[in-house]
Structure formats: structure tokens, C-alpha cells
Design a protein around this motif. Structure first.
Motif, PDB file in Angstrom:
ATOM      1  N   GLU A 386       0.829  -1.211   0.000  1.00  0.00           N
ATOM      2  CA  GLU A 386       0.000   0.000   0.000  1.00  0.00           C
ATOM      3  C   GLU A 386       0.862   1.259   0.000  1.00  0.00           C
ATOM      4  OE1 GLU A 386      -4.059   0.455   1.980  1.00  0.00           O
ATOM      5  OE2 GLU A 386      -3.000  -0.938   3.300  1.00  0.00           O
ATOM      6  N   MET A 387       1.854   1.303   0.876  1.00  0.00           N
ATOM      7  CA  MET A 387       2.682   2.505   0.972  1.00  0.00           C
ATOM      8  C   MET A 387       3.454   2.753  -0.311  1.00  0.00           C
ATOM      9  SD  MET A 387       3.895   2.507   4.973  1.00  0.00           S
ATOM     10  CE  MET A 387       4.263   0.768   5.184  1.00  0.00           C
ATOM     11  N   HIS A 388       3.970   1.692  -0.923  1.00  0.00           N
ATOM     12  CA  HIS A 388       4.661   1.829  -2.204  1.00  0.00           C
ATOM     13  C   HIS A 388       3.749   2.445  -3.253  1.00  0.00           C
ATOM     14  CE1 HIS A 388       8.748   0.295  -2.682  1.00  0.00           C
ATOM     15  NE2 HIS A 388       8.506  -0.534  -1.672  1.00  0.00           N
ATOM     16  N   VAL A 389       2.555   1.886  -3.398  1.00  0.00           N
ATOM     17  CA  VAL A 389       1.664   2.315  -4.471  1.00  0.00           C
ATOM     18  C   VAL A 389       1.153   3.731  -4.230  1.00  0.00           C
ATOM     19  CG1 VAL A 389      -0.514   1.828  -5.656  1.00  0.00           C
ATOM     20  CG2 VAL A 389       1.017  -0.055  -5.029  1.00  0.00           C
ATOM     21  N   VAL A 390       0.794   4.059  -2.998  1.00  0.00           N
ATOM     22  CA  VAL A 390       0.299   5.404  -2.709  1.00  0.00           C
ATOM     23  C   VAL A 390       1.385   6.445  -2.960  1.00  0.00           C
ATOM     24  CG1 VAL A 390      -0.561   6.939  -0.904  1.00  0.00           C
ATOM     25  CG2 VAL A 390      -1.439   4.619  -1.065  1.00  0.00           C
ATOM     26  N   LEU A 391       2.600   6.214  -2.469  1.00  0.00           N
ATOM     27  CA  LEU A 391       3.685   7.167  -2.693  1.00  0.00           C
ATOM     28  C   LEU A 391       4.043   7.277  -4.163  1.00  0.00           C
ATOM     29  CD1 LEU A 391       6.055   6.461   0.343  1.00  0.00           C
ATOM     30  CD2 LEU A 391       4.541   8.422   0.000  1.00  0.00           C
ATOM     31  N   ARG A 392       4.094   6.156  -4.848  1.00  0.00           N
ATOM     32  CA  ARG A 392       4.404   6.174  -6.286  1.00  0.00           C
ATOM     33  C   ARG A 392       3.373   7.000  -7.060  1.00  0.00           C
ATOM     34  NH1 ARG A 392       3.761   0.491  -8.724  1.00  0.00           N
ATOM     35  NH2 ARG A 392       1.575   1.138  -8.772  1.00  0.00           N
ATOM     36  N   THR A 393       2.111   6.763  -6.767  1.00  0.00           N
ATOM     37  CA  THR A 393       1.048   7.470  -7.476  1.00  0.00           C
ATOM     38  C   THR A 393       1.066   8.954  -7.138  1.00  0.00           C
ATOM     39  OG1 THR A 393      -0.278   5.448  -7.331  1.00  0.00           O
ATOM     40  CG2 THR A 393      -1.439   7.467  -7.928  1.00  0.00           C
ATOM     41  N   MET A 394       1.278   9.281  -5.874  1.00  0.00           N
ATOM     42  CA  MET A 394       1.331  10.680  -5.455  1.00  0.00           C
ATOM     43  C   MET A 394       2.475  11.423  -6.136  1.00  0.00           C
ATOM     44  SD  MET A 394       1.931  12.219  -1.610  1.00  0.00           S
ATOM     45  CE  MET A 394       3.658  11.714  -1.606  1.00  0.00           C
ATOM     46  N   LEU A 395       3.658  10.808  -6.186  1.00  0.00           N
ATOM     47  CA  LEU A 395       4.821  11.475  -6.762  1.00  0.00           C
ATOM     48  C   LEU A 395       4.744  11.579  -8.276  1.00  0.00           C
ATOM     49  CD1 LEU A 395       7.584   9.909  -4.492  1.00  0.00           C
ATOM     50  CD2 LEU A 395       6.654  12.226  -4.381  1.00  0.00           C
ATOM     51  N   ARG A 396       4.001  10.696  -8.908  1.00  0.00           N
ATOM     52  CA  ARG A 396       3.774  10.816 -10.348  1.00  0.00           C
ATOM     53  C   ARG A 396       2.867  11.995 -10.683  1.00  0.00           C
ATOM     54  NH1 ARG A 396       2.453   4.503 -11.977  1.00  0.00           N
ATOM     55  NH2 ARG A 396       4.623   3.804 -12.289  1.00  0.00           N
ATOM     56  N   GLN A 397       1.936  12.277  -9.785  1.00  0.00           N
ATOM     57  CA  GLN A 397       0.923  13.287 -10.088  1.00  0.00           C
ATOM     58  C   GLN A 397       1.216  14.662  -9.510  1.00  0.00           C
ATOM     59  OE1 GLN A 397      -3.120  12.165  -9.447  1.00  0.00           O
ATOM     60  NE2 GLN A 397      -2.883  10.108 -10.282  1.00  0.00           N
ATOM     61  N   PHE A 398       1.949  14.719  -8.385  1.00  0.00           N
ATOM     62  CA  PHE A 398       2.130  15.983  -7.688  1.00  0.00           C
ATOM     63  C   PHE A 398       3.581  16.251  -7.329  1.00  0.00           C
ATOM     64  CE2 PHE A 398      -2.320  14.968  -6.681  1.00  0.00           C
ATOM     65  CZ  PHE A 398      -2.929  16.182  -6.989  1.00  0.00           C
ATOM     66  N   THR A 399       3.888  17.541  -7.239  1.00  0.00           N
ATOM     67  CA  THR A 399       5.123  17.998  -6.624  1.00  0.00           C
ATOM     68  C   THR A 399       4.791  18.445  -5.210  1.00  0.00           C
ATOM     69  OG1 THR A 399       6.028  18.786  -8.723  1.00  0.00           O
ATOM     70  CG2 THR A 399       6.963  19.702  -6.717  1.00  0.00           C
ATOM     71  N   LEU A 400       5.534  17.940  -4.222  1.00  0.00           N
ATOM     72  CA  LEU A 400       5.381  18.364  -2.833  1.00  0.00           C
ATOM     73  C   LEU A 400       6.262  19.581  -2.589  1.00  0.00           C
ATOM     74  CD1 LEU A 400       5.550  15.112  -0.657  1.00  0.00           C
ATOM     75  CD2 LEU A 400       3.640  16.699  -0.776  1.00  0.00           C
ATOM     76  N   ALA A 401       5.684  20.658  -2.080  1.00  0.00           N
ATOM     77  CA  ALA A 401       6.474  21.853  -1.783  1.00  0.00           C
ATOM     78  C   ALA A 401       7.283  21.622  -0.515  1.00  0.00           C
ATOM     79  CB  ALA A 401       5.556  23.054  -1.603  1.00  0.00           C
ATOM     80  N   PRO A 402       8.622  21.775  -0.573  1.00  0.00           N
ATOM     81  CA  PRO A 402       9.440  21.622   0.637  1.00  0.00           C
ATOM     82  C   PRO A 402       9.129  22.720   1.646  1.00  0.00           C
ATOM     83  CG  PRO A 402      10.785  21.508  -1.352  1.00  0.00           C
ATOM     84  CD  PRO A 402       9.448  22.008  -1.764  1.00  0.00           C
TER      85      PRO A 402
END
Length: 446
Positions: A386-402
Motif C-alpha cells: 500500500e505505501m509503495h503504491v500510494v507514494l508512487r502514485t502521489m509522486l507521479r501526479q504531484f510535486t510536494l512543496a518543501p
């Protein structure tokens, strides 16, 4: 009478020790380790006089001890989840039931669940706001709840909607009751325990309907865990009872919903404060890799364990645990945070450094977010997926602002501990081709 030798500990009254444990659990174990060493004795409500350990050798001995010497803690978690829950069982009955629950969480079954995780993640991320701060924990809770309802319960239609409404307050209340004393005067209708029992009756009714529907269907065509449990048989050929199935499903939900969601929120909180790690993860996602992502997930669980204490109970009078001679009935609590912060095991342990887990797997008696031994979390591989897939999908779609803000504080949610601000994020959607994502937050802090 066998000799008893317990570690030193505070002399405060039980009620004061309990209040401190509730108000500042992580700070409390760190203070006690500083004063008394890597083992100490506490006296707190629910557990009574208990030994807290963080020595790798003593933890390994405890986790590998025979069932005749060390057993399950007979405390509220088993009462909350039901008598058929693995948390309530011990000895041979625990082994028999656990064996039936192992197959759904391994091999090809996990591959079947990956699509469900990605579908639910994409659906949730579609509503994420851009350019303004928001807590990610509620989103992660919805993702993991919907995944559990589909992959574990096989729920759909009216039952799916009813469980989606029922289970969050049910789990929240149960999480607090699991660390609260059972009322001496009973559980009246308007007490928290009375409310919990009403919710439990509603839950059992829905599960009965799901079982009825599943038994009318072709079970071989279904991949959900409920269908697999209906087909499971003990060595003597007997099936699981409906009550046991309901308890097992609730256990899987409780163990795999809030804990996984909270770890994902902690991952967001950590990545925003470590932009170099975030950049490497995005590069790896774009290249189709996963090795550094696995190392990062492992490090998030080391530095921000969601549950801090794993408990056992001594069953043999005078049991020798490392340096200590323990009486029968003594509770032993393993502090996950203390062993994860041990400088002899993890150099610069308070730093967030995923590279420490590149090209190496963690020692499962030193890195213990899933517990250990015969009671290690059954759904560890499922949670990791679950954690792999959620993080992978999130990082494909969004940039996280530091961010350069100080890290979020640990906040108790009963059994689990979450980031105090909910793992706040500011995101920007990437273009289909992959938007520029590199940004440095000056002064990012641990």
C-alpha cells in the motif's frame, strides 16, 4: 519461591506514572532510559507493574521465547476486537488461527490488491487542493479504509457505504478504549463501552450480510480476504465460524487501516523537510524504479513508528530474560522508539537517512514497526505494498512543496501516534510529461 530481579524505575504512584505516560509517552520513555538505562520498571494503569526493554538481545529473546514461557498480553485490545481476534488468542489456538490468515497476504494475492490501491489513490488525489496547505492524514485514512473494504471485506453497494460510515468512529473509539481501563461498575448504555457495543452489533450485522452474499457467489472467482476465509479449513476440516471471521476482519481492518495511513502522513511530513530525498524519489519514480522508495519507507517507519509499545506476558515463574528474573504474570513492553534510536544499531539515529537501508534489509529484531516473533503483523507485506503504491502514485501526479518548518510533533490517537498537524502538505500537479520538481527549502529542520 524463585528469585525476582526487576530493572530499576520511578517511585511515583501508579496514577501519576499513568498520567505522564498518556500526556508524553515518547518523552517519558526517553527520560526513563536516560535515568535508568535500557530497561526499567514502570507501574501504570492497565499493565500494572511492567518491565520496559530496549536491548536488542533481550528483545530477540522475548520474541523468540517458547509459547510455554511467554504469551500474549491479556489486555483491552483483545476485548475490543473480539475473542476470535489474534490479539485475544494465545498458544496453540493462536497458531491454528494465524496459519489460516497467512495465505491471503503473500504471493499472487498481493499483486491482485495493487490495482485496488492504485484506483483508490487516484480517486482520492483527484480532490487534492493545489497551492495551499492541507493535512494529508484524512486523505490517507480514506484511501486505506476503501482499500480494506474492497480487498479484505469484498464490500460493494449498500454494505460498502454502511461500513464506510460505521468503521471510522468504531475504530477511533476502539483505539482509545484499548488503552483505557475497563470500567469497574460495568458498561452502561451511555458509556463509551456501551456505545462501542452498539457499534459492534451494527458491524456484525453488516458482516453477516456480506457472508450471506459471498456464500451465494462463486468464491473461487473472488480475491477478497473474506472469500478466502470462507474457504479456509482447519486441519480437521472444520471451517471458521462467522464470529471468528467477523473478529478476524475487524483485526485486519484495525491493524492495517489507521497504522498504514498514519505512516503515509508521516512520510509526507518527512519528505517535505528533506527535499534532496524527495528529488531522488521523483527521479526514481520517473525511471520506473522502487529501491530507494523502499529504503525511504523503511526509514520513515524507523524514525516515526506509529505504535511505540509491543507487549508480552511472562507465563513461567522466575523466567530469566537477559539480566532480569521475572515473576509469572509480569508484563514486558518493548519500546520501539528506543531501539530505533539506539546509536549502536543506527548511526546518527535521530537523522532521517534512507540510504542506511539501501542494498540491505533491516534486522527484524532491531527494526520492529510490525512487532516481532510469532505475533509479527500478518499484514506487513500488504501494508508495504500500500505505501509503495500510494507514494508512487502521489509522486507521479504531484510535486510536494518543501518546507523549512520544524517537524510536526507526535500526537497520540489512542493506540497509534500521528503527526500533530496531520502531515500538512502544499502540492502542485505535474504536467503529463513531468513538471520541474526540484526545489530547496533553506533551513529544513528535523
Amino acid at each position: 519461591m524463585p528469585t525476582v530481579r526487576l530493572p530499576p524505575g520511578p517511585a511515583l504512584p501508579r496514577v501519576l506514572q499513568g498520567a505522564f505516560a498518556v500526556a508524553a509517552p515518547l518523552r517519558g520513555v526517553r527520560v526513563l532510559r536516560h535515568r535508568h538505562g535500557d530497561a526499567f520498571t514502570v507501574n501504570v494503569p492497565i499493565f500494572g507493574r511492567a518491565v520496559v526493554i530496549s536491548s536488542p538481545a533481550e528483545i530477540k529473546q522475548l520474541f523468540t521465547a517458547g509459547a510455554q514461557d511467554v504469551g500474549n498480553l491479556e489486555r483491552n485490545l483483545g476485548r475490543v476486537l473480539g475473542p476470535g481476534s489474534l490479539f485475544a488468542l494465545s498458544g496453540e489456538e493462536h497458531r491454528r488461527q494465524r496459519r489460516l490468515l497467512v495465505p491471503p497476504f503473500h504471493g499472487r494475492r498481493l499483486v491482485a490488491y495493487e490495482r485496488i490501491v492504485e484506483d483508490e489513490t487516484v480517486r482520492e488525489l483527484a480532490d487534492w487542493p493545489q497551492g495551499r496547505a492541507f493535512p494529508t492524514l484524512p486523505s490517507m485514512m480514506r484511501i486505506t479504509l476503501n482499500v480494506i473494504l474492497r480487498a479484505v471485506f469484498g464490500a460493494e453497494g449498500a454494505e460498502l457505504h454502511r461500513l464506510r460510515a460505521l468503521l471510522p468512529p468504531f475504530v477511533r473509539l476502539g483505539s482509545w478504549l484499548a488503552v483505557a481501563p475497563v470500567p469497574v461498575l460495568g458498561a452502561g448504555r451511555w458509556t463509551p463501552w456501551g456505545r462501542f457495543r452498539r457499534l459492534r452489533r451494527d458491524y456484525d450485522t453488516i458482516v453477516d450480510r456480506l457472508v450471506d452474499r459471498a456464500e451465494r457467489a462463486n468464491l473461487d472467482a473472488r480475491d477478497d480476504i473474506l472469500a478466502l476465509l470462507l474457504q479456509a479449513r482447519h486441519d480437521d476440516g472444520t471451517p471458521l465460524s462467522r464470529a471468528d471471521i467477523a473478529d478476524h476482519l475487524l483485526t485486519l481492518l484495525t491493524a492495517g487501516h489507521e497504522t498504514t495511513a498514519t505512516t503515509l502522513a508521516w512520510a509526507v511530513e518527512r519528505l517535505r523537510r528533506h527535499p534532496a530525498v524527495l528529488d531522488r524519489l521523483i527521479d526514481e519514480v520517473d525511471a520506473g524504479g522502487s529501491e530507494f522508495r523502499q529504503a525511504t519507507i523503511t526509514e520513515v517507519q524507523r524514525t516515526r513508528p506509529v505504535i511505540d509499545l509491543v507487549g508480552r506476558q511472562i507465563l513461567t515463574d522466575g523466567y530469566q530474560l537477559g539480566r532480569w528474573q521475572l515473576p509469572k504474570g509480569c508484563s514486558v513492553l518493548v519500546s520501539i522508539s528506543l531501539i530505533h534510536e539506539d546509536e549502536s544499531l543506527f548511526r546518527n539515529a535521530r537523522a532521517f537517512h534512507p540510504d542506511r537501508f539501501l542494498d540491505t534489509k533491516p534486522d527484524l529484531y532491531q527494526w520492529i514497526p510490525f512487532g516481532g516473533g510469532t505475533r509479527r503483523c500478518l499484514g506487513a507485506a500488504f501494508a508495504n505494498l500500500e505505501m509503495h503504491v500510494v507514494l508512487r502514485t502521489m509522486l507521479r501526479q504531484f510535486t510536494l512543496a518543501p518546507t523549512g518548518e520544524r517537524g510536526e510533533r507526535w500526537r497520540s490517537r489512542g493506540v497509534a501516534g500521528a503527526p500533530g498537524d496531520g502531515g500538512r502538505a502544499i502540492v502542485h500537479r505535474r504536467t503529463p510529461a513531468g513538471a520541474p520538481h526540484r526545489a530547496t527549502a533553506p533551513g529544513a529542520r528535523a
